[in-house]
Design a protein around this motif. Structure first.
Motif: not given
Length: 450
Positions: A58, A83, A113
């Motif tokens: 990620s 993420g 994220t």
């Protein structure tokens, strides 16, 4: 909502050159099928994410050049399981931070994220401690960290890589907040979880449009890697051709004149370019305190400038943040004093005025780099003195510095209003008086003494 760029797209947007760092070997995590929790379908989900994004994890980490300055870039790929941070993400981030310290490079997290990866449970959550430690080690090494908040930046990613950076930039429209959209109270105001709200609350420094991001990062990286240990020279006086004031009251009226040059004029004349920080990281901002970094004489100088208003607690906390950041990164500091004093309303007291002023006094007194001060207008009591450098303060001819405003001094002494002017003289607050008293080193740009 901001456009959700992939990790590679945002890297291409902001860098002139990028070379990925090699992925570290998997640590002794003992990951079995479907991860440490045996979460059914986790391996398949990772495989689909890799096929969809072309990434193995990620985050994409690499050495980059941005506007001629080398840096380590940490770009999150939101398309890879939101993420999210898992153990392998932590491996990559730790290796990247270590590389940055070994090569004395600034770190630029490009964050997008949703937080920690549920499929790895607590093994994922503790990666936040790991990232926080790496960020702290990098901070202790005197290397700057400049974060860019993309859409979305929530959870632990915001609370470590984002909010933990020295300078925090945000893309307009990005969702930013500790609580993601699916875990907030149902009646929560969505406007509070935006980049705009975080800037307004002092948690981020500025909104930057995508097309301006490369140039903005280049300016910040250049400024924050251009160190010099020498003290900043005081600026020249602006618009001070009338010479020194004959009386204390003349000094007061000249300092209060709306025609007198203010902090913005001094900063524009002193710096060839500059970049501002904003916010106290405690929920507040104060336009009466201008803080940032600028280029003067081919080197970087940090600045904190009062802008002629009563300074609020958020302003003092922002200045404290500036002085400490400059000391950690190795830059001299210039402060400009111009305030009738600290804000003294009830709200200022509730916001912790005393503690904020005390902390700024401590920061200036213990500054790790030289501080230079120029009094450019009103020097109103302790609210002004907190920003002044002991032993290295200068004054302009159209300024004054006083233990208290003459009107307030007369009131405390129970003097009638017509004695205010005489009281101003007794306070010996003129710039030339301050030199004689040993309170300032000199008057800059004075036409004559008197």
């Amino acid at each position: 909502m901001a456009e959700r760029l992939s990790a590679r797209a945002v890297i291409a947007l902001v860098t002139d050159d990028f070379a990925p760092l090699p992925a570290p070997a998997a640590g002794p995590h003992g990951l079995g099928p479907d991860g440490p929790l045996g979460w059914e379908g986790y391996d398949d989900a990772r495989a689909r994410a890799a096929a969809r994004t072309g990434e193995e994890e990620s985050v994409v980490c690499g050495r980059a050049v941005i506007g001629g300055t080398a840096a380590v870039v940490l770009a999150f790929e939101f398309g890879f399981l939101g993420g999210s941070l898992g153990e392998r993400t932590g491996d990559r981030l730790e290796a990247a931070y270590t590389y940055a310290r070994e090569h004395r490079l600034p770190v630029v997290p490009l964050v997008a994220t949703g937080g920690s990866r549920m499929q790895e449970g607590m093994r994922a959550l503790v990666q936040l401690q790991r990232v926080a430690r790496q960020s702290a080690l990098t901070r202790a090494a005197g290397l700057p960290q400049i974060a860019v908040l993309r859409d979305p930046t929530t959870g632990g990613g915001w609370a470590t890589l984002g909010a933990g950076a020295d300078v925090v930039l945000a893309l307009p429209g990005a969702q930013v907040g500790f609580a993601g959209s699916r875990v907030r109270p149902p009646d929560a105001d969505p406007a509070a979880y935006t980049a705009q709200a975080q800037v307004a609350a002092g948690a981020a420094d500025a909104l930057v449009r995508p097309e301006e991001l490369r140039e903005t990062l280049a300016r910040w990286l250049s400024l924050l890697t251009w160190r010099s240990p020498e003290p900043a020279p005081p600026p020249h006086a602006l618009g001070a051709g009338a010479g020194l004031p004959a009386t204390g009251w003349e000094a007061v009226t000249r300092a209060r004149s709306p025609e007198r040059p203010r902090a913005e004029a001094y900063l524009d004349a002193y710096f060839t370019r500059r970049a501002a920080i904003s916010g106290d990281r405690c929920g507040g901002t104060d336009p009466g305190m201008l803080c940032g970094f600028g280029e003067h004489g081919g080197r970087t100088v940090a600045y904190a400038a009062q802008n002629g208003t009563a300074i609020r607690p958020a302003g003092y906390r922002t200045a404290t943040r500036l002085v400490r950041l400059a000391g950690r990164l190795g830059f001299p500091v210039l402060t400009l004093v111009d305030t009738p004093g600290a804000a003294n309303d009830a709200e200022a007291e509730r916001q912790g005025a005393g503690g904020a002023i005390a902390d700024l006094f401590r920061a200036v007194a213990t500054a790790r780099t030289p501080v230079t001060t120029l009094v450019i207008g009103e020097g109103g009591s302790g609210g002004a003195l907190a920003l002044a450098a002991p032993g290295n303060t200068w004054a302009t001819p159209d300024s004054y510095f006083s233990v208290i405003a003459p009107e307030l001094a007369a009131a405390i002494l129970k003097r009638p209003e017509h004695q205010v002017r005489a009281t101003a003289g007794q306070l010996r607050l003129r710039p030339q008086d301050l030199v004689e008293l040993g309170m300032v080193r000199g008057v800059v740009g004075a036409a004559h003494s008197g």
